[in-house]
Write an enzyme that holds these catalytic residues in place. Sequence first.
Site, PDB file in Angstrom:
ATOM      1  N   ASP A 141      -5.535  21.592   9.804  1.00  0.00           N
ATOM      2  CA  ASP A 141      -5.901  20.552   8.845  1.00  0.00           C
ATOM      3  C   ASP A 141      -6.709  21.080   7.671  1.00  0.00           C
ATOM      4  O   ASP A 141      -7.090  22.243   7.618  1.00  0.00           O
ATOM      5  CB  ASP A 141      -6.676  19.447   9.582  1.00  0.00           C
ATOM      6  N   TRP A 169      -1.702   7.805  10.255  1.00  0.00           N
ATOM      7  CA  TRP A 169      -2.648   7.108   9.377  1.00  0.00           C
ATOM      8  C   TRP A 169      -3.932   6.919  10.156  1.00  0.00           C
ATOM      9  O   TRP A 169      -3.945   6.410  11.267  1.00  0.00           O
ATOM     10  CB  TRP A 169      -2.102   5.806   8.803  1.00  0.00           C
ATOM     11  N   ASN A 173       0.852  -1.192   0.000  1.00  0.00           N
ATOM     12  CA  ASN A 173       0.000   0.000   0.000  1.00  0.00           C
ATOM     13  C   ASN A 173       0.888   1.242   0.000  1.00  0.00           C
ATOM     14  O   ASN A 173       1.933   1.288   0.648  1.00  0.00           O
ATOM     15  CB  ASN A 173      -0.912   0.046   1.228  1.00  0.00           C
ATOM     16  N   GLU A 178      -0.805   0.725  -5.232  1.00  0.00           N
ATOM     17  CA  GLU A 178      -0.841   2.056  -5.860  1.00  0.00           C
ATOM     18  C   GLU A 178       0.223   2.209  -6.945  1.00  0.00           C
ATOM     19  O   GLU A 178       0.030   2.968  -7.890  1.00  0.00           O
ATOM     20  CB  GLU A 178      -0.645   3.156  -4.806  1.00  0.00           C
ATOM     21  N   TYR A 231      -0.159  10.079   4.004  1.00  0.00           N
ATOM     22  CA  TYR A 231      -0.547  10.382   5.383  1.00  0.00           C
ATOM     23  C   TYR A 231       0.480  11.354   5.936  1.00  0.00           C
ATOM     24  O   TYR A 231       1.684  11.107   5.809  1.00  0.00           O
ATOM     25  CB  TYR A 231      -0.526   9.125   6.260  1.00  0.00           C
ATOM     26  N   ARG A 232       0.042  12.409   6.609  1.00  0.00           N
ATOM     27  CA  ARG A 232       1.023  13.353   7.154  1.00  0.00           C
ATOM     28  C   ARG A 232       1.830  12.668   8.259  1.00  0.00           C
ATOM     29  O   ARG A 232       1.323  11.756   8.925  1.00  0.00           O
ATOM     30  CB  ARG A 232       0.316  14.589   7.701  1.00  0.00           C
TER      31      ARG A 232
HETATM   32  C1  LIG Z   1      -2.450  16.469   1.292  1.00  0.00           C
HETATM   33  C2  LIG Z   1      -3.128  15.271   1.871  1.00  0.00           C
HETATM   34  C3  LIG Z   1      -2.901  14.908   3.191  1.00  0.00           C
HETATM   35  C4  LIG Z   1      -3.511  13.804   3.751  1.00  0.00           C
HETATM   36  N1  LIG Z   1      -3.244  13.462   5.044  1.00  0.00           N
HETATM   37  C5  LIG Z   1      -3.761  12.330   5.558  1.00  0.00           C
HETATM   38  C6  LIG Z   1      -3.408  11.920   6.877  1.00  0.00           C
HETATM   39  O1  LIG Z   1      -2.651  12.569   7.567  1.00  0.00           O
HETATM   40  N2  LIG Z   1      -3.933  10.751   7.335  1.00  0.00           N
HETATM   41  C7  LIG Z   1      -4.785   9.998   6.590  1.00  0.00           C
HETATM   42  O2  LIG Z   1      -5.210   8.939   7.046  1.00  0.00           O
HETATM   43  N3  LIG Z   1      -5.165  10.381   5.349  1.00  0.00           N
HETATM   44  C8  LIG Z   1      -4.654  11.526   4.817  1.00  0.00           C
HETATM   45  N4  LIG Z   1      -5.003  11.909   3.554  1.00  0.00           N
HETATM   46  C9  LIG Z   1      -5.998  11.149   2.806  1.00  0.00           C
HETATM   47  C10 LIG Z   1      -5.396   9.874   2.230  1.00  0.00           C
HETATM   48  O3  LIG Z   1      -4.257  10.166   1.463  1.00  0.00           O
HETATM   49  C11 LIG Z   1      -6.414   9.156   1.359  1.00  0.00           C
HETATM   50  O4  LIG Z   1      -7.543   8.834   2.149  1.00  0.00           O
HETATM   51  C12 LIG Z   1      -5.865   7.901   0.699  1.00  0.00           C
HETATM   52  O5  LIG Z   1      -6.910   7.255  -0.001  1.00  0.00           O
HETATM   53  C13 LIG Z   1      -5.303   6.979   1.728  1.00  0.00           C
HETATM   54  O6  LIG Z   1      -4.737   5.869   1.100  1.00  0.00           O
HETATM   55  P1  LIG Z   1      -5.229   4.395   1.460  1.00  0.00           P
HETATM   56  O7  LIG Z   1      -6.623   4.316   0.866  1.00  0.00           O
HETATM   57  O8  LIG Z   1      -4.249   3.536   0.752  1.00  0.00           O
HETATM   58  O9  LIG Z   1      -5.203   4.266   2.929  1.00  0.00           O
HETATM   59  C14 LIG Z   1      -4.403  13.030   2.974  1.00  0.00           C
HETATM   60  C15 LIG Z   1      -4.641  13.389   1.650  1.00  0.00           C
HETATM   61  C16 LIG Z   1      -4.020  14.496   1.094  1.00  0.00           C
HETATM   62  C17 LIG Z   1      -4.296  14.857  -0.343  1.00  0.00           C
END
Ligand SMILES: Cc1cc2nc3c(=O)[nH]c(=O)nc-3n(C[C@H](O)[C@H](O)[C@H](O)COP(=O)(O)O)c2cc1C
Length: 499
Positions: A291, A195, A177, A241, A181-182
């Site tokens: 955020d 996450w 995966n 991905e 995630y920040r």
């Molecule tokens: C700039 C940005 C920051 C993000 N920060 C977070 C975060 O801190 N934690 C989180 O869980 N998702 C965050 N997201 C959303 C995830 O990237 C998004 O839900 C993504 O689908 C997660 O991947 P996954 O489906 O493989 O878990 C962020 C998205 C963007 C565009």
Amino acid sequence: MALNNLRDFLKAIDEAGELARIAHPVRARLEIAEIADRVMKSPGGGPALLFEHVLLENGQRSTQPVAINLFGSMRRMCLALGTEKLDDIGGRISDMLNLKVPEGLLGKLAMLPRLAEMGKFPPRVKGGRPPCQEVVQRDDAVNLDVIPFLTTWPEDGGRYITLPMVITIDPSRGIRNVGMYRVQVLGRNTLAMHWQRHKVAAGHWREMAGRGERMPVVIALGGDPASIYSGSAPLPPTIDEFLFAGFLRRQPVELARAITCALDVPSEAEMVLEGYIDPAEELVLEGPFGDHTGFYSLADYYPRVHVTAITSRRDPIYPATLVGRPPMEDFYLGHATERIFLPLLKLTVPEIVDYHMPAPGIFHNLVFVSIDKQYPGQAYKVMNALWGQGLMSLAKVLVVVDKEVNVQDPNEAWWVALNNIDPERDVRFTMGPIDVLDHSSRAFTYGSKMGIDATRKWKEEGFDREWPRLITMDEKTKQDVDGMWEKLGIRLKNVSGEQ
Ligand SMILES: Cc1cc2nc3c(=O)[nH]c(=O)nc-3n(C[C@H](O)[C@H](O)[C@H](O)COP(=O)(O)O)c2cc1C
């Protein structure tokens, strides 16, 4: 040719006239964020910014420039994914999913490459020394303090990595995966991994922590722009991905073995942080963080990452983004997802004509959906279906309208919706999982949702009054006025107020 790395992307952005280079010294603490905020809020999203002279927390000049707002316009989002229009990628997915078997042997044979398209460009692991490992710092040499990670808002808990690709592996199925995630910087070699509980890597972590196993984690910065975007895309846990990025790019993503953990890293990244999470360790306080809701997310407990190596190019560029009160750069990343995933939504909910998540709704707060209504109650069927799909399950308010409403225009969607509803009759509440960032729900990640059926009501739905017709001018009059327009001498201002 696909863009292979951040340098290719910056060059393409520059050639498109959308890059501003800033030579003036600027601090990584708050100043870059304030500049980026003003730029991102300008019409069309403003240019991408490359800060060439960045000052670290200790006042020293960073050896790394900082790039921000790379994806922050429709044009740049298209450049990143190598397309003229984001809907064209949706079109490629639709073609792939159109499983009507053609007549004749030749037609059937012609279908095979289309079916294989998603799997045609799997990531490739190559040996040798990749660009992202030109410089290797391990163990005690690891020092996160010299990297220009940003502090984005005054009350943030610290410095943050904001545009990462976080790479993990599903411990039972072996599927990779990549998630955006920040990540908060805690010290010279430790990080806090934000996450959220509904996300794929959080599931990997729960499983590994349950088994008591150490979890390898990689945080890659930079790389090809399709991969960076893919980390933000809500793909099902069974799709890697990097495979999806290969489909977007029509070229495989090149990977290399990490040096200190059992994961692969994108060869073309600018910088890679390799590390692990120890299940025996207590969680650490992460946040608060300004955020994308426009509010500070409250501090909460997340796993600590120990960084075992920092690998990089000889002259790495640090890529970042800024979130905060919308609109920001993430609107364009989310908009790409909206367009690309429409055919996938239609596969299971075929009556959907279009959908849109407007910027102030920050994706999960508001979704407009237009449907081709064929039977009574269909708007509710669509709402229930959407609340049952992946991250769409987190949508707080769904507004369903008929197919002729242009949901891409929130003014039009609200205008029709508010005209069409009898609130007591057409609004329904239900319960479900709520986004981690929602500060209003009765409990953390659990609360109510609202569905608004703003479609035209049918007799079978108990509506026995006459439904009025929309006002439109007849074509003949419109053409006559078109013909005389120049002679009328009326000059209308466009939206920006220019004549
Ligand atoms: C700039 C940005 C920051 C993000 N920060 C977070 C975060 O801190 N934690 C989180 O869980 N998702 C965050 N997201 C959303 C995830 O990237 C998004 O839900 C993504 O689908 C997660 O991947 P996954 O489906 O493989 O878990 C962020 C998205 C963007 C565009």
